[in-house]
Write a protein that holds these residues in place. Structure first.
Motif, PDB file in Angstrom:
ATOM      1  N   ILE A  77      -3.098 -19.924 -20.702  1.00  0.00           N
ATOM      2  CA  ILE A  77      -2.714 -18.962 -19.664  1.00  0.00           C
ATOM      3  C   ILE A  77      -3.680 -19.060 -18.495  1.00  0.00           C
ATOM      4  O   ILE A  77      -4.893 -19.140 -18.675  1.00  0.00           O
ATOM      5  N   HIS A  78      -3.137 -19.069 -17.301  1.00  0.00           N
ATOM      6  CA  HIS A  78      -3.915 -19.023 -16.070  1.00  0.00           C
ATOM      7  C   HIS A  78      -3.399 -17.862 -15.229  1.00  0.00           C
ATOM      8  O   HIS A  78      -2.361 -17.277 -15.529  1.00  0.00           O
ATOM      9  N   TYR A  79      -4.116 -17.553 -14.164  1.00  0.00           N
ATOM     10  CA  TYR A  79      -3.741 -16.426 -13.310  1.00  0.00           C
ATOM     11  C   TYR A  79      -3.787 -16.834 -11.850  1.00  0.00           C
ATOM     12  O   TYR A  79      -4.688 -17.562 -11.415  1.00  0.00           O
ATOM     13  N   ASP A  80      -2.793 -16.379 -11.103  1.00  0.00           N
ATOM     14  CA  ASP A  80      -2.760 -16.585  -9.659  1.00  0.00           C
ATOM     15  C   ASP A  80      -3.621 -15.516  -9.001  1.00  0.00           C
ATOM     16  O   ASP A  80      -3.341 -14.305  -9.139  1.00  0.00           O
ATOM     17  N   LYS A  81      -4.666 -15.939  -8.299  1.00  0.00           N
ATOM     18  CA  LYS A  81      -5.636 -14.979  -7.766  1.00  0.00           C
ATOM     19  C   LYS A  81      -5.041 -14.033  -6.736  1.00  0.00           C
ATOM     20  O   LYS A  81      -5.286 -12.815  -6.806  1.00  0.00           O
ATOM     21  N   PRO A  82      -4.252 -14.487  -5.732  1.00  0.00           N
ATOM     22  CA  PRO A  82      -3.696 -13.522  -4.763  1.00  0.00           C
ATOM     23  C   PRO A  82      -2.843 -12.439  -5.417  1.00  0.00           C
ATOM     24  O   PRO A  82      -2.953 -11.256  -5.071  1.00  0.00           O
ATOM     25  N   THR A  83      -1.985 -12.829  -6.362  1.00  0.00           N
ATOM     26  CA  THR A  83      -1.149 -11.838  -7.024  1.00  0.00           C
ATOM     27  C   THR A  83      -1.984 -10.886  -7.862  1.00  0.00           C
ATOM     28  O   THR A  83      -1.724  -9.672  -7.910  1.00  0.00           O
ATOM     29  N   THR A  84      -3.010 -11.433  -8.500  1.00  0.00           N
ATOM     30  CA  THR A  84      -3.870 -10.602  -9.349  1.00  0.00           C
ATOM     31  C   THR A  84      -4.590  -9.537  -8.546  1.00  0.00           C
ATOM     32  O   THR A  84      -4.613  -8.358  -8.922  1.00  0.00           O
ATOM     33  N   PHE A  85      -5.164  -9.923  -7.413  1.00  0.00           N
ATOM     34  CA  PHE A  85      -5.887  -8.943  -6.620  1.00  0.00           C
ATOM     35  C   PHE A  85      -4.961  -8.071  -5.780  1.00  0.00           C
ATOM     36  O   PHE A  85      -5.344  -6.978  -5.361  1.00  0.00           O
ATOM     37  N   ALA A  86      -3.736  -8.549  -5.549  1.00  0.00           N
ATOM     38  CA  ALA A  86      -2.754  -7.676  -4.908  1.00  0.00           C
ATOM     39  C   ALA A  86      -2.416  -6.497  -5.803  1.00  0.00           C
ATOM     40  O   ALA A  86      -2.161  -5.383  -5.324  1.00  0.00           O
ATOM     41  N   SER A  87      -2.431  -6.718  -7.119  1.00  0.00           N
ATOM     42  CA  SER A  87      -2.170  -5.616  -8.045  1.00  0.00           C
ATOM     43  C   SER A  87      -3.251  -4.547  -7.948  1.00  0.00           C
ATOM     44  O   SER A  87      -2.969  -3.361  -8.136  1.00  0.00           O
ATOM     45  N   LEU A  88      -4.490  -4.940  -7.643  1.00  0.00           N
ATOM     46  CA  LEU A  88      -5.552  -3.960  -7.430  1.00  0.00           C
ATOM     47  C   LEU A  88      -5.268  -3.109  -6.199  1.00  0.00           C
ATOM     48  O   LEU A  88      -5.417  -1.875  -6.227  1.00  0.00           O
ATOM     49  N   GLY A  89      -4.840  -3.746  -5.124  1.00  0.00           N
ATOM     50  CA  GLY A  89      -4.510  -2.998  -3.910  1.00  0.00           C
ATOM     51  C   GLY A  89      -3.356  -2.034  -4.122  1.00  0.00           C
ATOM     52  O   GLY A  89      -3.387  -0.896  -3.640  1.00  0.00           O
ATOM     53  N   VAL A  90      -2.329  -2.472  -4.848  1.00  0.00           N
ATOM     54  CA  VAL A  90      -1.191  -1.605  -5.128  1.00  0.00           C
ATOM     55  C   VAL A  90      -1.629  -0.389  -5.943  1.00  0.00           C
ATOM     56  O   VAL A  90      -1.213   0.749  -5.675  1.00  0.00           O
ATOM     57  N   ALA A  91      -2.495  -0.626  -6.918  1.00  0.00           N
ATOM     58  CA  ALA A  91      -2.969   0.488  -7.751  1.00  0.00           C
ATOM     59  C   ALA A  91      -3.722   1.516  -6.920  1.00  0.00           C
ATOM     60  O   ALA A  91      -3.488   2.723  -7.034  1.00  0.00           O
ATOM     61  N   ILE A  92      -4.623   1.065  -6.061  1.00  0.00           N
ATOM     62  CA  ILE A  92      -5.428   1.997  -5.266  1.00  0.00           C
ATOM     63  C   ILE A  92      -4.557   2.774  -4.290  1.00  0.00           C
ATOM     64  O   ILE A  92      -4.711   3.992  -4.126  1.00  0.00           O
ATOM     65  N   VAL A  93      -3.620   2.089  -3.635  1.00  0.00           N
ATOM     66  CA  VAL A  93      -2.786   2.742  -2.624  1.00  0.00           C
ATOM     67  C   VAL A  93      -1.862   3.778  -3.265  1.00  0.00           C
ATOM     68  O   VAL A  93      -1.787   4.936  -2.818  1.00  0.00           O
ATOM     69  N   MET A  94      -1.155   3.394  -4.315  1.00  0.00           N
ATOM     70  CA  MET A  94      -0.185   4.315  -4.907  1.00  0.00           C
ATOM     71  C   MET A  94      -0.870   5.476  -5.625  1.00  0.00           C
ATOM     72  O   MET A  94      -0.415   6.620  -5.545  1.00  0.00           O
ATOM     73  N   VAL A  95      -1.965   5.188  -6.318  1.00  0.00           N
ATOM     74  CA  VAL A  95      -2.725   6.280  -6.922  1.00  0.00           C
ATOM     75  C   VAL A  95      -3.275   7.195  -5.833  1.00  0.00           C
ATOM     76  O   VAL A  95      -3.300   8.426  -5.976  1.00  0.00           O
ATOM     77  N   GLY A  96      -3.706   6.603  -4.723  1.00  0.00           N
ATOM     78  CA  GLY A  96      -4.221   7.401  -3.612  1.00  0.00           C
ATOM     79  C   GLY A  96      -3.184   8.341  -3.034  1.00  0.00           C
ATOM     80  O   GLY A  96      -3.498   9.491  -2.702  1.00  0.00           O
ATOM     81  N   VAL A  97      -1.952   7.876  -2.907  1.00  0.00           N
ATOM     82  CA  VAL A  97      -0.897   8.743  -2.385  1.00  0.00           C
ATOM     83  C   VAL A  97      -0.707   9.959  -3.286  1.00  0.00           C
ATOM     84  O   VAL A  97      -0.629  11.105  -2.828  1.00  0.00           O
ATOM     85  N   GLY A  98      -0.655   9.720  -4.598  1.00  0.00           N
ATOM     86  CA  GLY A  98      -0.490  10.832  -5.523  1.00  0.00           C
ATOM     87  C   GLY A  98      -1.652  11.803  -5.497  1.00  0.00           C
ATOM     88  O   GLY A  98      -1.468  13.026  -5.511  1.00  0.00           O
ATOM     89  N   ILE A  99      -2.867  11.283  -5.421  1.00  0.00           N
ATOM     90  CA  ILE A  99      -4.054  12.141  -5.416  1.00  0.00           C
ATOM     91  C   ILE A  99      -4.140  12.937  -4.120  1.00  0.00           C
ATOM     92  O   ILE A  99      -4.509  14.121  -4.125  1.00  0.00           O
ATOM     93  N   PHE A 100      -3.812  12.341  -2.994  1.00  0.00           N
ATOM     94  CA  PHE A 100      -3.864  13.072  -1.722  1.00  0.00           C
ATOM     95  C   PHE A 100      -2.839  14.195  -1.703  1.00  0.00           C
ATOM     96  O   PHE A 100      -3.094  15.269  -1.131  1.00  0.00           O
ATOM     97  N   ILE A 101      -1.679  13.980  -2.314  1.00  0.00           N
ATOM     98  CA  ILE A 101      -0.675  15.042  -2.364  1.00  0.00           C
ATOM     99  C   ILE A 101      -1.208  16.233  -3.149  1.00  0.00           C
ATOM    100  O   ILE A 101      -1.126  17.388  -2.705  1.00  0.00           O
ATOM    101  N   VAL A 102      -1.780  15.963  -4.328  1.00  0.00           N
ATOM    102  CA  VAL A 102      -2.315  17.045  -5.148  1.00  0.00           C
ATOM    103  C   VAL A 102      -3.537  17.665  -4.489  1.00  0.00           C
ATOM    104  O   VAL A 102      -3.736  18.886  -4.527  1.00  0.00           O
ATOM    105  N   GLY A 103      -4.367  16.840  -3.850  1.00  0.00           N
ATOM    106  CA  GLY A 103      -5.575  17.350  -3.220  1.00  0.00           C
ATOM    107  C   GLY A 103      -5.306  18.297  -2.074  1.00  0.00           C
ATOM    108  O   GLY A 103      -6.089  19.228  -1.833  1.00  0.00           O
ATOM    109  N   TYR A 104      -4.207  18.101  -1.352  1.00  0.00           N
ATOM    110  CA  TYR A 104      -3.913  18.936  -0.196  1.00  0.00           C
ATOM    111  C   TYR A 104      -2.869  20.009  -0.468  1.00  0.00           C
ATOM    112  O   TYR A 104      -2.873  21.048   0.187  1.00  0.00           O
TER     113      TYR A 104
END
Length: 289
Positions: A77-104
């Motif tokens: 098994i190998h991993y494509d680096k752009p796709t792998t780190f894109a998943s990190l960005g998606v996690a931060i952005v979508m989790v951030g949207v949910g947290i900002f809604i609850v925070g405000y």
């Protein structure tokens, strides 16, 4: 040809370490969310952004620590680096949207449901986008019902964790919420892996392109874990985070209201007594002369 999959090549080591990573990111992120509800609006975005990045980094690290124990017999098994780190960005952005809604908007009602749903979808999106970055001599197939169950688990547990963080009941309460958040990520991950089946293209196919798990291990561990360490230092050296007490007495017990609303000022000086009219003034002279 059906591939033989092993998700626990190192026994219970990778699941336990992965769960601890999810709990660490959840503890820091939810604690920052709690902290944001105790400050004025000017500081709130910074705490919420820090919490979003902490949770996103934690669940991303959890996923790839768990994937270190995932092997397919006869197919490196190998991993494509752009796709792998894109998943990190998606996690931060979508989790951030949910947290900002609850925070405000507050950890109740529609805001909690919306924020928990988006946060859970962020966890699921990170998982399946990270799986899409896998490269090997075969293809992945998923059972639709099991995938749906994994997404529901992520949304329900994320909603419960955000609700617990929104109660602002001290450090131990946030620790409990982080355990729930870690359960959400781990439960979603292994439920999603249970939906997976691998079909190999045969022996002797073209070698897969991309980075090996060992090549991704260094940046995966150094980058997100270094950030989690910094976030942990910020939390540890903030006394209000440990004590769980607000800087100011809030006017209302719900987020979105400035924590130091101006109190009405009393009128300056004593109240001015109305002057008696001339007709009301008692006369010292006799009425009849």
């Amino acid at each position: 040809m059906q591939g033989t999959v092993d998700g626990f090549s190192y026994g219970l080591v990778t699941p336990l370490v992965a769960y601890l990573m999810a709990c660490l990111g959840g503890a820091l992120g939810l604690r920052c969310t709690t902290r944001s509800m105790l400050v004025s609006n000017s500081w709130r975005p910074g705490w919420l952004a820090l919490g979003s990045a902490a949770i996103g980094s934690g669940i991303w690290t959890m996923h790839f620590v768990a994937m270190m124990g995932f092997t397919v017999k006869g197919a490196p098994i190998h991993y494509d680096k752009p796709t792998t780190f894109a998943s990190l960005g998606v996690a931060i952005v979508m989790v951030g949207v949910g947290i900002f809604i609850v925070g405000y908007r507050g950890a109740s009602g529609t805001a909690l449901f919306t924020g928990g749903t988006i946060t859970g979808l962020g966890v699921a999106s990170m998982h399946y986008l990270g799986m899409a970055g896998m490269r090997f001599n075969g293809k992945l197939e998923y059972n639709t019902l099991t995938v749906g169950a994994s997404v529901v688990i992520a949304m329900c547990a994320a909603t419960a964790a955000l609700w617990a963080a929104g109660q602002v009941r001290g450090f131990l309460w946030s620790v409990g919420a982080s355990l729930v958040m870690g359960l959400a990520v781990s439960g979603m991950h292994y439920t999603g892996m249970a939906a997976l089946s691998v079909h190999l293209h045969g022996v002797g196919g073209a070698p897969s392109s991309g980075d090996s798990p060992a090549g991704l291990l260094a940046p995966m561990m150094v980058g997100p874990l270094a950030f989690l360490l910094i976030a942990g230092v910020v939390v540890m050296f903030d006394p209000l985070m440990v004590m769980g007490k607000p800087e100011w007495t809030p006017t209302e017990n719900k987020p979105g209201i400035p924590a130091h609303a101006d109190a009405p000022h009393p009128p300056r000086g004593a109240a001015i007594r109305p002057r008696r009219g001339v007709g009301h003034r008692s006369s010292r002279t006799p009425q009849n002369r």
